[in-house]
Write a protein that holds these residues in place. Structure first.
Motif, PDB file in Angstrom:
ATOM      1  N   PRO A 128       0.834  -1.203   0.000  1.00  0.00           N
ATOM      2  CA  PRO A 128       0.000   0.000   0.000  1.00  0.00           C
ATOM      3  C   PRO A 128       0.876   1.263   0.000  1.00  0.00           C
ATOM      4  O   PRO A 128       1.899   1.320   0.688  1.00  0.00           O
ATOM      5  CB  PRO A 128      -0.800  -0.116   1.298  1.00  0.00           C
ATOM      6  CG  PRO A 128      -0.836  -1.581   1.593  1.00  0.00           C
ATOM      7  CD  PRO A 128       0.484  -2.106   1.093  1.00  0.00           C
ATOM      8  N   PHE A 129       0.496   2.219  -0.783  1.00  0.00           N
ATOM      9  CA  PHE A 129       1.272   3.445  -0.949  1.00  0.00           C
ATOM     10  C   PHE A 129       0.272   4.570  -1.168  1.00  0.00           C
ATOM     11  O   PHE A 129      -0.310   4.701  -2.241  1.00  0.00           O
ATOM     12  CB  PHE A 129       2.207   3.269  -2.161  1.00  0.00           C
ATOM     13  CG  PHE A 129       3.206   4.379  -2.363  1.00  0.00           C
ATOM     14  CD1 PHE A 129       3.893   4.948  -1.308  1.00  0.00           C
ATOM     15  CD2 PHE A 129       3.474   4.834  -3.638  1.00  0.00           C
ATOM     16  CE1 PHE A 129       4.826   5.940  -1.517  1.00  0.00           C
ATOM     17  CE2 PHE A 129       4.403   5.827  -3.862  1.00  0.00           C
ATOM     18  CZ  PHE A 129       5.080   6.381  -2.795  1.00  0.00           C
ATOM     19  N   TRP A 130       0.015   5.357  -0.131  1.00  0.00           N
ATOM     20  CA  TRP A 130      -0.989   6.409  -0.204  1.00  0.00           C
ATOM     21  C   TRP A 130      -0.672   7.415  -1.298  1.00  0.00           C
ATOM     22  O   TRP A 130       0.485   7.735  -1.560  1.00  0.00           O
ATOM     23  CB  TRP A 130      -1.113   7.144   1.131  1.00  0.00           C
ATOM     24  CG  TRP A 130      -1.560   6.286   2.263  1.00  0.00           C
ATOM     25  CD1 TRP A 130      -0.825   5.947   3.354  1.00  0.00           C
ATOM     26  CD2 TRP A 130      -2.831   5.659   2.423  1.00  0.00           C
ATOM     27  NE1 TRP A 130      -1.550   5.149   4.179  1.00  0.00           N
ATOM     28  CE2 TRP A 130      -2.800   4.947   3.628  1.00  0.00           C
ATOM     29  CE3 TRP A 130      -3.993   5.614   1.662  1.00  0.00           C
ATOM     30  CZ2 TRP A 130      -3.877   4.226   4.103  1.00  0.00           C
ATOM     31  CZ3 TRP A 130      -5.076   4.888   2.121  1.00  0.00           C
ATOM     32  CH2 TRP A 130      -5.007   4.202   3.333  1.00  0.00           C
ATOM     33  N   PHE A 131      -1.708   7.929  -1.918  1.00  0.00           N
ATOM     34  CA  PHE A 131      -1.566   8.917  -2.990  1.00  0.00           C
ATOM     35  C   PHE A 131      -0.752  10.113  -2.518  1.00  0.00           C
ATOM     36  O   PHE A 131       0.159  10.564  -3.199  1.00  0.00           O
ATOM     37  CB  PHE A 131      -2.961   9.363  -3.462  1.00  0.00           C
ATOM     38  CG  PHE A 131      -2.939  10.432  -4.498  1.00  0.00           C
ATOM     39  CD1 PHE A 131      -2.601  10.128  -5.804  1.00  0.00           C
ATOM     40  CD2 PHE A 131      -3.243  11.744  -4.171  1.00  0.00           C
ATOM     41  CE1 PHE A 131      -2.573  11.109  -6.772  1.00  0.00           C
ATOM     42  CE2 PHE A 131      -3.213  12.731  -5.130  1.00  0.00           C
ATOM     43  CZ  PHE A 131      -2.878  12.411  -6.433  1.00  0.00           C
ATOM     44  N   GLU A 190      10.187  13.572  -5.532  1.00  0.00           N
ATOM     45  CA  GLU A 190      10.921  14.675  -6.139  1.00  0.00           C
ATOM     46  C   GLU A 190      10.010  15.518  -7.039  1.00  0.00           C
ATOM     47  O   GLU A 190       9.308  15.010  -7.887  1.00  0.00           O
ATOM     48  CB  GLU A 190      12.054  14.114  -7.000  1.00  0.00           C
ATOM     49  CG  GLU A 190      12.813  15.177  -7.731  1.00  0.00           C
ATOM     50  CD  GLU A 190      13.812  14.593  -8.701  1.00  0.00           C
ATOM     51  OE1 GLU A 190      14.149  15.302  -9.642  1.00  0.00           O
ATOM     52  OE2 GLU A 190      14.242  13.449  -8.515  1.00  0.00           O
ATOM     53  N   GLY A 191      10.025  16.815  -6.805  1.00  0.00           N
ATOM     54  CA  GLY A 191       9.254  17.728  -7.630  1.00  0.00           C
ATOM     55  C   GLY A 191       7.846  17.962  -7.137  1.00  0.00           C
ATOM     56  O   GLY A 191       7.139  18.800  -7.660  1.00  0.00           O
ATOM     57  N   PHE A 192       7.410  17.222  -6.125  1.00  0.00           N
ATOM     58  CA  PHE A 192       6.052  17.369  -5.654  1.00  0.00           C
ATOM     59  C   PHE A 192       5.969  17.865  -4.215  1.00  0.00           C
ATOM     60  O   PHE A 192       4.918  17.880  -3.628  1.00  0.00           O
ATOM     61  CB  PHE A 192       5.296  16.044  -5.767  1.00  0.00           C
ATOM     62  CG  PHE A 192       5.069  15.612  -7.171  1.00  0.00           C
ATOM     63  CD1 PHE A 192       5.861  14.632  -7.733  1.00  0.00           C
ATOM     64  CD2 PHE A 192       4.110  16.216  -7.953  1.00  0.00           C
ATOM     65  CE1 PHE A 192       5.663  14.228  -9.047  1.00  0.00           C
ATOM     66  CE2 PHE A 192       3.902  15.822  -9.242  1.00  0.00           C
ATOM     67  CZ  PHE A 192       4.687  14.822  -9.799  1.00  0.00           C
TER      68      PHE A 192
END
Length: 156
Positions: free
Chosen positions: A138-141, A148-150
């Motif tokens: 699982p990897f939350w939005f 990087e960049g966000f």
């Protein structure tokens, strides 16, 4: 090896993105501006299908969506997301034009959709690389947006 945005191929990708943007904008704006819904009675086997789409308002919704997606591509905003949504529209167009009603004009349109959307999906394919992980956790939005960049306050 150069990154895609540093290679000379970036100009071909930009041209394809702009061409596809104008293609979608032309298709969508023709309905949005003039409220034009073509007569589908002469469209062979596809006519009944597209006519039914127009009867329930789905055709009109797709035209608004095409306008939004074309604008995103033109302005270079959320291109990977726009291409994924466009892929659904393109698959329908390709199927109808190449297999259901293979008229010479439709053959060109179907192949054009396949070539443009396929090429652009490959060109922006690095953004989809994580979709192909065999073992995914699982990897939350919002955690993905921290990459990087966000980061908040950074330049997009």
């Amino acid at each position: 090896m150069n990154m895609a945005h540093e290679s000379p191929w970036k100009y071909l990708v930009m041209w394809a993105r702009l061409y596809f943007a104008f293609h979608y904008l032309e298709s969508g704006l023709y309905y949005v501006v003039f409220r034009y819904v073509p007569d589908f009675s002469h469209a062979g086997k596809v006519g009944a299908y597209i006519g039914a789409m127009a009867d329930v308002g789905f055709y009109q919704m797709v035209k608004y969506l095409e306008t939004i997606l074309g604008t995103l591509l033109l302005l270079d905003i959320a291109v990977p997301l726009a291409l994924i949504v466009m892929a659904g529209i393109s698959v329908t167009i390709v199927f109808l034009n190449l297999f259901v009603s293979p008229d010479p004009r439709e053959l060109f349109t179907g192949l054009q959709e396949l070539l443009l959307n396929g090429t652009l999906l490959l060109a922006y394919g690095g953004y989809y690389a994580n979709f192909f992980r065999i073992k995914a956790k699982p990897f939350w939005f919002w955690d993905g947006m921290k990459r990087e960049g966000f980061e908040p306050g950074s330049k997009w």
